[in-house]
Design a protein around this motif. Structure first.
Motif, PDB file in Angstrom:
ATOM      1  N   TYR A  37      25.315  79.490  46.618  1.00  0.00           N
ATOM      2  CA  TYR A  37      25.947  80.047  47.910  1.00  0.00           C
ATOM      3  C   TYR A  37      26.190  79.264  48.475  1.00  0.00           C
ATOM      4  O   TYR A  37      27.537  78.486  49.282  1.00  0.00           O
ATOM      5  N   LEU A  38      24.993  78.413  49.492  1.00  0.00           N
ATOM      6  CA  LEU A  38      24.734  77.400  49.914  1.00  0.00           C
ATOM      7  C   LEU A  38      25.581  76.184  49.103  1.00  0.00           C
ATOM      8  O   LEU A  38      25.750  75.387  50.199  1.00  0.00           O
ATOM      9  N   LYS A  39      25.551  76.038  47.580  1.00  0.00           N
ATOM     10  CA  LYS A  39      26.021  74.691  47.374  1.00  0.00           C
ATOM     11  C   LYS A  39      27.604  75.014  47.576  1.00  0.00           C
ATOM     12  O   LYS A  39      27.887  73.961  48.154  1.00  0.00           O
ATOM     13  N   GLU A  40      28.799  76.132  47.473  1.00  0.00           N
ATOM     14  CA  GLU A  40      29.367  76.637  47.879  1.00  0.00           C
ATOM     15  C   GLU A  40      29.807  75.810  49.303  1.00  0.00           C
ATOM     16  O   GLU A  40      30.973  75.515  49.842  1.00  0.00           O
ATOM     17  N   GLN A  41      28.983  76.581  50.282  1.00  0.00           N
ATOM     18  CA  GLN A  41      29.303  75.945  51.718  1.00  0.00           C
ATOM     19  C   GLN A  41      29.054  74.392  52.135  1.00  0.00           C
ATOM     20  O   GLN A  41      29.427  74.260  52.811  1.00  0.00           O
ATOM     21  N   VAL A  42      28.532  73.670  51.489  1.00  0.00           N
ATOM     22  CA  VAL A  42      28.331  72.029  52.074  1.00  0.00           C
ATOM     23  C   VAL A  42      29.539  71.992  51.198  1.00  0.00           C
ATOM     24  O   VAL A  42      29.781  70.869  51.933  1.00  0.00           O
ATOM     25  N   ILE A  43      29.508  72.642  49.851  1.00  0.00           N
ATOM     26  CA  ILE A  43      30.847  72.030  49.669  1.00  0.00           C
ATOM     27  C   ILE A  43      32.239  72.160  50.667  1.00  0.00           C
ATOM     28  O   ILE A  43      33.206  71.271  50.689  1.00  0.00           O
ATOM     29  N   ARG A  46      31.948  70.108  54.347  1.00  0.00           N
ATOM     30  CA  ARG A  46      32.126  68.381  53.733  1.00  0.00           C
ATOM     31  C   ARG A  46      33.957  68.531  53.515  1.00  0.00           C
ATOM     32  O   ARG A  46      34.499  67.550  53.858  1.00  0.00           O
ATOM     33  N   TYR A  47      34.849  69.238  52.825  1.00  0.00           N
ATOM     34  CA  TYR A  47      35.917  69.771  52.955  1.00  0.00           C
ATOM     35  C   TYR A  47      36.194  69.114  54.027  1.00  0.00           C
ATOM     36  O   TYR A  47      37.548  69.265  54.724  1.00  0.00           O
ATOM     37  N   ASN A  49      34.843  68.988  57.030  1.00  0.00           N
ATOM     38  CA  ASN A  49      34.965  67.469  57.545  1.00  0.00           C
ATOM     39  C   ASN A  49      35.780  66.611  57.515  1.00  0.00           C
ATOM     40  O   ASN A  49      36.012  65.773  58.053  1.00  0.00           O
ATOM     41  N   GLN A  50      35.838  66.199  56.094  1.00  0.00           N
ATOM     42  CA  GLN A  50      37.189  65.487  55.820  1.00  0.00           C
ATOM     43  C   GLN A  50      38.314  65.327  56.821  1.00  0.00           C
ATOM     44  O   GLN A  50      38.988  64.957  56.809  1.00  0.00           O
ATOM     45  N   ILE A  51      38.914  66.755  56.468  1.00  0.00           N
ATOM     46  CA  ILE A  51      39.667  67.171  57.095  1.00  0.00           C
ATOM     47  C   ILE A  51      40.302  66.472  58.313  1.00  0.00           C
ATOM     48  O   ILE A  51      40.895  66.419  59.435  1.00  0.00           O
ATOM     49  N   LEU A  52      38.559  66.779  58.909  1.00  0.00           N
ATOM     50  CA  LEU A  52      38.358  66.651  60.477  1.00  0.00           C
ATOM     51  C   LEU A  52      38.879  65.209  60.579  1.00  0.00           C
ATOM     52  O   LEU A  52      38.974  64.513  61.788  1.00  0.00           O
ATOM     53  N   ARG A  53      38.042  64.473  59.592  1.00  0.00           N
ATOM     54  CA  ARG A  53      37.799  62.856  60.050  1.00  0.00           C
ATOM     55  C   ARG A  53      39.401  62.453  60.208  1.00  0.00           C
ATOM     56  O   ARG A  53      39.884  61.456  60.857  1.00  0.00           O
ATOM     57  N   GLU A  54      40.136  63.170  59.184  1.00  0.00           N
ATOM     58  CA  GLU A  54      41.754  62.361  58.423  1.00  0.00           C
ATOM     59  C   GLU A  54      42.592  62.595  60.275  1.00  0.00           C
ATOM     60  O   GLU A  54      43.153  61.999  60.391  1.00  0.00           O
ATOM     61  N   GLU A  55      42.148  63.628  60.518  1.00  0.00           N
ATOM     62  CA  GLU A  55      43.162  64.149  62.115  1.00  0.00           C
ATOM     63  C   GLU A  55      42.848  63.566  63.279  1.00  0.00           C
ATOM     64  O   GLU A  55      43.500  63.088  63.390  1.00  0.00           O
ATOM     65  N   ASN A  56      40.850  63.307  63.381  1.00  0.00           N
ATOM     66  CA  ASN A  56      40.729  62.876  64.193  1.00  0.00           C
ATOM     67  C   ASN A  56      41.338  61.457  64.108  1.00  0.00           C
ATOM     68  O   ASN A  56      41.732  60.386  65.257  1.00  0.00           O
ATOM     69  N   GLN A  57      41.282  60.614  62.718  1.00  0.00           N
ATOM     70  CA  GLN A  57      42.213  59.350  62.657  1.00  0.00           C
ATOM     71  C   GLN A  57      43.203  59.236  63.516  1.00  0.00           C
ATOM     72  O   GLN A  57      44.579  58.328  63.784  1.00  0.00           O
ATOM     73  N   CYS A  58      44.221  60.631  62.685  1.00  0.00           N
ATOM     74  CA  CYS A  58      45.671  60.170  63.323  1.00  0.00           C
ATOM     75  C   CYS A  58      45.776  60.180  65.015  1.00  0.00           C
ATOM     76  O   CYS A  58      46.648  59.246  65.433  1.00  0.00           O
ATOM     77  N   LEU A  59      45.085  61.374  65.301  1.00  0.00           N
ATOM     78  CA  LEU A  59      45.183  61.608  66.387  1.00  0.00           C
ATOM     79  C   LEU A  59      44.529  59.778  67.514  1.00  0.00           C
ATOM     80  O   LEU A  59      45.353  59.650  67.549  1.00  0.00           O
ATOM     81  N   LYS A  60      43.917  59.275  67.342  1.00  0.00           N
ATOM     82  CA  LYS A  60      43.016  58.123  67.630  1.00  0.00           C
ATOM     83  C   LYS A  60      44.355  56.936  67.481  1.00  0.00           C
ATOM     84  O   LYS A  60      44.893  56.491  68.517  1.00  0.00           O
ATOM     85  N   ASP A  61      44.936  57.244  66.015  1.00  0.00           N
ATOM     86  CA  ASP A  61      45.688  56.255  66.069  1.00  0.00           C
ATOM     87  C   ASP A  61      47.180  56.451  66.988  1.00  0.00           C
ATOM     88  O   ASP A  61      48.361  55.517  67.429  1.00  0.00           O
TER      89      ASP A  61
END
Length: 99
Positions: A37-43, A46-47, A49-61
Motif C-alpha cells: 500500500y505504501l509503495k503504491e502511495q509513493v508511486i 510521485r506521479y 508531483n511530476q504533473i504539478l511540476r509540469e503544470e508549474n513550469q507551464c505557468l512560469k512560461d
C-alpha cells in the motif's frame, strides 16, 4: 502417569507455540500488505508531483511571456508591466488599510 503428564505438557506447549507462530504469520502478512500500500502511495504521489511540476513550469512560461508582452507596450512613458506593478502595489496598500 508421568510420561502422560509430560506428553500432555509438551502437547500444550506445542499448541501454544503453534498459535504464536500463526499470530506472527498474520502480523507479517499485514505488514507486507502495508508495504505494498505504501509503495503504491509513493508511486501515486510521485506521479502527481511530476504533473504539478509540469503544470508549474507551464505557468512560469506563460508568466514570462506575459511579462515580455507587457514590456512591449508603453503608456505615458511607462511600459505596461511597470504600470501594472504600480497598480498591484496600490491594491496591496488598499488591502493593508482595510479597504
Amino acid at each position: 502417569m508421568m510420561i502422560s503428564d509430560t506428553a500432555k505438557w509438551q502437547t500444550e506447549r506445542a499448541q501454544f507455540e503453534l498459535e504464536e507462530v500463526e499470530r506472527l504469520k498474520k502480523e507479517l502478512l499485514r505488514a507486507i500488505d502495508g508495504d505494498d500500500y505504501l509503495k503504491e502511495q509513493v508511486i501515486e504521489l510521485r506521479y502527481q508531483n511530476q504533473i504539478l511540476r509540469e503544470e508549474n513550469q507551464c505557468l512560469k512560461d506563460k508568466l514570462e511571456k506575459a511579462h515580455e508582452f507587457m514590456k512591449q507596450f508603453v503608456i505615458g512613458g511607462i511600459n505596461l508591466l511597470e504600470k501594472f506593478m504600480e497598480w498591484i502595489g496600490e491594491k496591496v496598500k488598499d488591502v493593508g488599510r482595510g479597504r
